[in-house]
Design a protein around this motif. Sequence first.
Motif, PDB file in Angstrom:
ATOM      1  N   GLN A   1      58.033  37.158  19.547  1.00  0.00           N
ATOM      2  CA  GLN A   1      59.331  37.116  18.877  1.00  0.00           C
ATOM      3  C   GLN A   1      59.232  37.686  17.467  1.00  0.00           C
ATOM      4  O   GLN A   1      60.131  38.393  17.022  1.00  0.00           O
ATOM      5  CB  GLN A   1      59.865  35.687  18.833  1.00  0.00           C
ATOM      6  CG  GLN A   1      61.267  35.596  18.246  1.00  0.00           C
ATOM      7  CD  GLN A   1      61.819  34.183  18.250  1.00  0.00           C
ATOM      8  OE1 GLN A   1      61.089  33.226  18.486  1.00  0.00           O
ATOM      9  NE2 GLN A   1      63.106  34.056  17.995  1.00  0.00           N
TER      10      GLN A   1
ATOM     11  N   HIS B   1      63.709  41.589  16.304  1.00  0.00           N
ATOM     12  CA  HIS B   1      64.735  42.465  15.720  1.00  0.00           C
ATOM     13  C   HIS B   1      65.313  43.458  16.736  1.00  0.00           C
ATOM     14  O   HIS B   1      66.316  44.098  16.473  1.00  0.00           O
ATOM     15  CB  HIS B   1      64.135  43.248  14.552  1.00  0.00           C
ATOM     16  CG  HIS B   1      63.087  44.224  14.978  1.00  0.00           C
ATOM     17  ND1 HIS B   1      61.813  43.822  15.322  1.00  0.00           N
ATOM     18  CD2 HIS B   1      63.134  45.568  15.150  1.00  0.00           C
ATOM     19  CE1 HIS B   1      61.113  44.897  15.672  1.00  0.00           C
ATOM     20  NE2 HIS B   1      61.884  45.964  15.585  1.00  0.00           N
ATOM     21  N   VAL B   2      64.673  43.577  17.898  1.00  0.00           N
ATOM     22  CA  VAL B   2      65.096  44.542  18.920  1.00  0.00           C
ATOM     23  C   VAL B   2      66.197  43.912  19.771  1.00  0.00           C
ATOM     24  O   VAL B   2      66.068  42.770  20.214  1.00  0.00           O
ATOM     25  CB  VAL B   2      63.894  44.954  19.809  1.00  0.00           C
ATOM     26  CG1 VAL B   2      64.320  45.910  20.900  1.00  0.00           C
ATOM     27  CG2 VAL B   2      62.787  45.549  18.958  1.00  0.00           C
ATOM     28  N   SER B   3      67.270  44.637  20.014  1.00  0.00           N
ATOM     29  CA  SER B   3      68.368  44.109  20.832  1.00  0.00           C
ATOM     30  C   SER B   3      67.901  43.913  22.272  1.00  0.00           C
ATOM     31  O   SER B   3      66.942  44.539  22.726  1.00  0.00           O
ATOM     32  CB  SER B   3      69.567  45.050  20.800  1.00  0.00           C
ATOM     33  OG  SER B   3      69.286  46.232  21.526  1.00  0.00           O
ATOM     34  N   THR B   4      68.613  43.051  22.985  1.00  0.00           N
ATOM     35  CA  THR B   4      68.279  42.796  24.387  1.00  0.00           C
ATOM     36  C   THR B   4      68.398  44.070  25.213  1.00  0.00           C
ATOM     37  O   THR B   4      67.534  44.360  26.046  1.00  0.00           O
ATOM     38  CB  THR B   4      69.173  41.687  24.958  1.00  0.00           C
ATOM     39  OG1 THR B   4      68.956  40.493  24.178  1.00  0.00           O
ATOM     40  CG2 THR B   4      68.859  41.407  26.417  1.00  0.00           C
ATOM     41  N   SER B   5      69.441  44.855  24.968  1.00  0.00           N
ATOM     42  CA  SER B   5      69.591  46.095  25.738  1.00  0.00           C
ATOM     43  C   SER B   5      68.455  47.073  25.434  1.00  0.00           C
ATOM     44  O   SER B   5      67.987  47.774  26.325  1.00  0.00           O
ATOM     45  CB  SER B   5      70.952  46.743  25.488  1.00  0.00           C
ATOM     46  OG  SER B   5      71.129  47.028  24.124  1.00  0.00           O
ATOM     47  N   ALA B   6      67.980  47.096  24.192  1.00  0.00           N
ATOM     48  CA  ALA B   6      66.846  47.967  23.851  1.00  0.00           C
ATOM     49  C   ALA B   6      65.562  47.471  24.520  1.00  0.00           C
ATOM     50  O   ALA B   6      64.734  48.277  24.961  1.00  0.00           O
ATOM     51  CB  ALA B   6      66.673  48.060  22.345  1.00  0.00           C
TER      52      ALA B   6
ATOM     53  N   ARG C   1      65.780  48.670  28.058  1.00  0.00           N
ATOM     54  CA  ARG C   1      65.506  50.116  28.140  1.00  0.00           C
ATOM     55  C   ARG C   1      64.019  50.392  28.012  1.00  0.00           C
ATOM     56  O   ARG C   1      63.462  51.218  28.731  1.00  0.00           O
ATOM     57  CB  ARG C   1      66.276  50.878  27.053  1.00  0.00           C
ATOM     58  CG  ARG C   1      67.699  51.202  27.430  1.00  0.00           C
ATOM     59  CD  ARG C   1      68.327  52.218  26.492  1.00  0.00           C
ATOM     60  NE  ARG C   1      68.296  51.811  25.084  1.00  0.00           N
ATOM     61  CZ  ARG C   1      69.186  51.012  24.510  1.00  0.00           C
ATOM     62  NH1 ARG C   1      70.180  50.518  25.219  1.00  0.00           N
ATOM     63  NH2 ARG C   1      69.095  50.707  23.237  1.00  0.00           N
TER      64      ARG C   1
ATOM     65  N   GLU D   1      57.653  42.965  25.912  1.00  0.00           N
ATOM     66  CA  GLU D   1      59.096  43.015  26.134  1.00  0.00           C
ATOM     67  C   GLU D   1      59.518  42.021  27.213  1.00  0.00           C
ATOM     68  O   GLU D   1      60.557  41.375  27.103  1.00  0.00           O
ATOM     69  CB  GLU D   1      59.523  44.440  26.525  1.00  0.00           C
ATOM     70  CG  GLU D   1      59.459  45.430  25.396  1.00  0.00           C
ATOM     71  CD  GLU D   1      58.071  46.034  25.152  1.00  0.00           C
ATOM     72  OE1 GLU D   1      57.962  46.904  24.282  1.00  0.00           O
ATOM     73  OE2 GLU D   1      57.100  45.646  25.821  1.00  0.00           O
TER      74      GLU D   1
ATOM     75  N   GLU E   1      59.574  38.495  25.709  1.00  0.00           N
ATOM     76  CA  GLU E   1      60.729  38.301  24.826  1.00  0.00           C
ATOM     77  C   GLU E   1      62.033  38.232  25.625  1.00  0.00           C
ATOM     78  O   GLU E   1      62.881  37.369  25.358  1.00  0.00           O
ATOM     79  CB  GLU E   1      60.792  39.407  23.768  1.00  0.00           C
ATOM     80  CG  GLU E   1      61.956  39.290  22.817  1.00  0.00           C
ATOM     81  CD  GLU E   1      61.979  38.031  21.946  1.00  0.00           C
ATOM     82  OE1 GLU E   1      62.998  37.830  21.257  1.00  0.00           O
ATOM     83  OE2 GLU E   1      61.003  37.248  21.949  1.00  0.00           O
ATOM     84  N   LEU E   2      62.206  39.107  26.595  1.00  0.00           N
ATOM     85  CA  LEU E   2      63.422  39.062  27.410  1.00  0.00           C
ATOM     86  C   LEU E   2      63.505  37.739  28.170  1.00  0.00           C
ATOM     87  O   LEU E   2      64.567  37.104  28.202  1.00  0.00           O
ATOM     88  CB  LEU E   2      63.464  40.239  28.393  1.00  0.00           C
ATOM     89  CG  LEU E   2      64.696  40.280  29.300  1.00  0.00           C
ATOM     90  CD1 LEU E   2      65.975  40.462  28.481  1.00  0.00           C
ATOM     91  CD2 LEU E   2      64.556  41.396  30.328  1.00  0.00           C
TER      92      LEU E   2
ATOM     93  N   ARG F   1      64.545  34.928  25.764  1.00  0.00           N
ATOM     94  CA  ARG F   1      65.966  34.995  25.400  1.00  0.00           C
ATOM     95  C   ARG F   1      66.860  34.547  26.552  1.00  0.00           C
ATOM     96  O   ARG F   1      67.805  33.783  26.354  1.00  0.00           O
ATOM     97  CB  ARG F   1      66.351  36.429  25.013  1.00  0.00           C
ATOM     98  CG  ARG F   1      65.758  36.870  23.713  1.00  0.00           C
ATOM     99  CD  ARG F   1      66.174  38.294  23.402  1.00  0.00           C
ATOM    100  NE  ARG F   1      65.452  38.820  22.259  1.00  0.00           N
ATOM    101  CZ  ARG F   1      65.682  40.004  21.724  1.00  0.00           C
ATOM    102  NH1 ARG F   1      66.608  40.805  22.238  1.00  0.00           N
ATOM    103  NH2 ARG F   1      64.979  40.409  20.679  1.00  0.00           N
TER     104      ARG F   1
END
Length: 121
Positions: free
Chosen positions: A62, A67-72, A75, A88, A91-92, A95
């Motif tokens: 985290q 700072h990275v958006s969920t959509s990023a 991707r 990633e 973290e996903l 969230r």
Amino acid sequence: MKSEFQPSQEQPERNENDECPLCGAHISEPHYPDCARSPQDAAEYEMPSDSPERLALEGRVQAALGHVSTSALIRRMETAEDFGYDDEEVELSRRLREQGKTWRWSEDFFNSKVVIEGGEG
């Protein structure tokens, strides 16, 4: 094609037909439930969400990816080389767990996409 599994035995993961030598399950299928290589429950192989090790890992990830958006994040996962998206994924998952959701890969082998499931519809 069942055989008794002894941990000291050298057993190939799959035979020449891509089948488990212990239970006969094809590589495209999970091992049969009574196979020694069959995970009885996927939860056994995942750290509990409240374990100190998992909390420490999630904290480090985290700090790096918060700072990275969920959509990023999605991707990045979808464009990463095979298995090159561990942080990633952590973290996903963190969230989405907070939102009562989960994710999985789509069934399209050649164009895999993240599919989010659960939560309020």
